[in-house]
Design an enzyme around this catalytic site. Structure first.
Site: not given
Ligand code: XMP
Length: 518
Positions: A57, A84-85, A175, A177, A228-234, A374
């Site tokens: 942070g 770190c912090y 870090h 990550e 919508s045909g997008g990944v998330d809504s599908s 995602k």
């Protein structure tokens, strides 16, 4: 329902806290990020973490009201890793000393070499004598807390890696990550192994839990889902359908601004393959009529957004008595982040297409992807049997081709654009580049230019190809196609698409440009 082993990440406002969560999820460890302000002793008691990570942070432990974890954290008896912090906070709270950074601030690449005994946290490290790490700190630890020992040092950070093995407390100045700490993932892997995580966070387990949760939440009520045909809504739709079958109805709004074959693909997949009740609302006349003569990009977006809600609402009413609206909200949309102007700030994006609808229609939300990143959604999609053609799709904006057709939208231009776009995507697929590219499309330009084809002069539209690499759409760079690829693609588009006689390649990065043309 299974209770997964849980790891808590206390966020002190680092830009890269989400990356910690990503690294852990990749190790099949369930974790949540919570801003330090929310993490009280009562919170810890309710959360029951099996381990805790303190993020980095921008603060200094010397600042008035410096961010601190709750008092009870260090007596919980669970493994803790401070970064770190987070390291400075640990030392500060446990009796060590932190000094202001004057002259010893360290940013960027550094090399850590081993010190003292070996440490299980560092298994697989130092195989080449030293490890590259990424530092980014102003203050530094000048005296470690009682019980801690040093296991790694760098020229500017004598306490780069410290641990109190008896309490399972670990603290690093760098870090792990970030990408620039190449063996960072190994460090997290070692930490979760030491903390007894068994890797029980798998998409198979998630699927079963999510189904049980959806059933418990929804009961025998009806649910509608804007597809919508997008990944998330599908993925959300397929998961919910698996849970409650035909209590779910999907509404697919076709605004006439979709790509070639898109509506057919969606209907075929969801109605024919998954047997879902699906309303295909072909409202292209309505949308294109309202957009006639409109060339201002903001008015285009607003018109489409407003009609979208009207149309969705109309068809949702047809379903009759739905009590829930399904949304493909993801974890990055709901993570509360640390704000230094006050309490935690909440960024909850409502679905751009149906924003405001739940309240207006008195619907409750079903959001089965709220805990997922995602790529986890993609993994879940695969688990549910969705084909790669849906899972790996490039993002497509809600206003569709409208924002790829600068200036006035006409049916003629849309037809030309669809054909050119299909050729471009076909080229990208044929050359095996689709998955390397974040998003690719054609924009039809509002200019006609002179050309010569055969023996005749032409006066047709120019188009721009756009292909970018990106991680999250916030920043982007153009994709470095070869000249051969670009030449071949331009030739194909001009030969195969009547109405286009000139092709350009957009090499603008974002910023300063945006990905879309409007
Ligand atoms: P820009 O053009 O802002 O786009 O660089 C970043 C990402 O967001 C998508 N985009 C939208 N998506 N509704 C959406 O659902 C919109 O109005 C919209 N505008 C841009 C864009 O395709 C890219 O992936």
């Amino acid at each position: 329902m299974t209770q997964h082993q849980r790891l808590l990440i206390i966020d002190f406002g680092s830009q890269v806290t989400q990356l910690i969560a990503r690294r852990l999820r990749e190790l099949n460890v369930y974790c949540e990020i919570h801003p330090y302000q929310n993490v009280t002793d009562a919170f810890l008691a309710a959360f029951v973490p099996q381990a805790v990570i303190l993020s980095g942070g921008p603060s200094s432990v010397f600042a008035e009201g410096a961010p601190m974890p709750p008092k009870g954290l260090f007596t919980l008896g669970v493994p803790i890793l401070g970064i770190c912090y987070g390291q400075q906070v640990m030392m500060h709270c446990l009796g060590g000393k932190v000094e202001r950074g004057h002259g010893t601030a360290e940013f960027g690449r550094a090399y850590v070499t081993p010190a003292g005994h070996s440490l299980p946290l560092l298994e697989g490290w130092f195989t080449e004598g030293r490890e590259q790490v990424w530092m980014s700190h102003g203050d530094h630890v000048s005296e470690i807390a009682p019980g801690f020992e040093v296991y790694g040092t760098s020229p500017n950070a004598p306490f780069a890696i410290t641990a109190d093995v008896s309490r399972n407390f670990y603290a690093v100045q760098f870090h792990p990550e970030v990408h620039h700490t190449p063996k960072g993932a190994r460090l997290y892997e070692n930490f979760v192994r030491l903390a007894g995580f068994t890797g029980d966070w798998t998409m198979g387990a998630y699927r079963e839990d999510a189904i049980a949760k959806i059933r418990a939440q929804v009961g025998d009520a009806k649910v509608i889902c804007g597809l919508s045909g997008g990944v998330d809504s599908s993925v959300a739709a397929v998961l919910i359908h698996e849970a409650i079958g035909d209590q779910l109805t999907c509404v697919f709004v076709d605004h006439g601004l979709l790509r070639q074959g898109e509506a057919q693909d969606v209907v075929r997949m969801f109605r024919d393959h998954y047997n879902m009740p699906l309303i295909h609302a072909d409202e292209s006349e309505l949308f294109l009529g309202a957009l006639e003569g409109v060339s201002d990009p903001e008015i285009k977006r607003k018109t489409i957004g407003r009609l979208f809600i009207d149309v969705f609402q109309k068809h949702a009413h047809e379903v009759g008595g739905a009590k829930f609206l399904a949304q493909g909200t993801l974890y990055p949309d709901v993570i509360e982040s640390v704000s230094f102007s006050g309490g935690p700030s909440v960024t909850i994006k409502s679905h751009h297409n149906v924003g405001g609808l739940p309240e207006k229609m008195g619907l409750k939300l079903v959001e089965p992807l709220r805990e997922l990143f995602k790529d986890e959604v993609r993994a879940l999609g695969r688990e549910l049997g969705l084909p790669d053609s849906f899972i790996g799709r490039h993002p497509f904006p809600g206003p569709g081709l409208a924002i790829r057709c600068p200036g006035e939208i006409t049916r003629e231009k849309l037809d030309i654009l669809r054909k050119a776009d299909a050729v471009f995507i076909d080229q990208i697929r044929k050359h095996g580049l689709y998955d390397e590219i974040w998003q690719a499309f054609v924009a039809i330009l509002p200019v006609k230019t002179v050309g010569v084809m055969g023996d005749g002069r032409t006066y047709d539209y120019a188009c721009a190809l756009r292909a970018v690499t990106s991680v999250d759409g916030m920043t982007a760079d153009y994709y470095p196609f070869t000249h051969e690829f670009l030449g071949e693609t331009a030739t194909r588009i001009i030969n195969e698409v009547k109405g286009i006689n000139r092709c350009t390649y957009d090499i603008t990065s974002k910023p300063p440009g945006t990905i879309e043309w409007e």
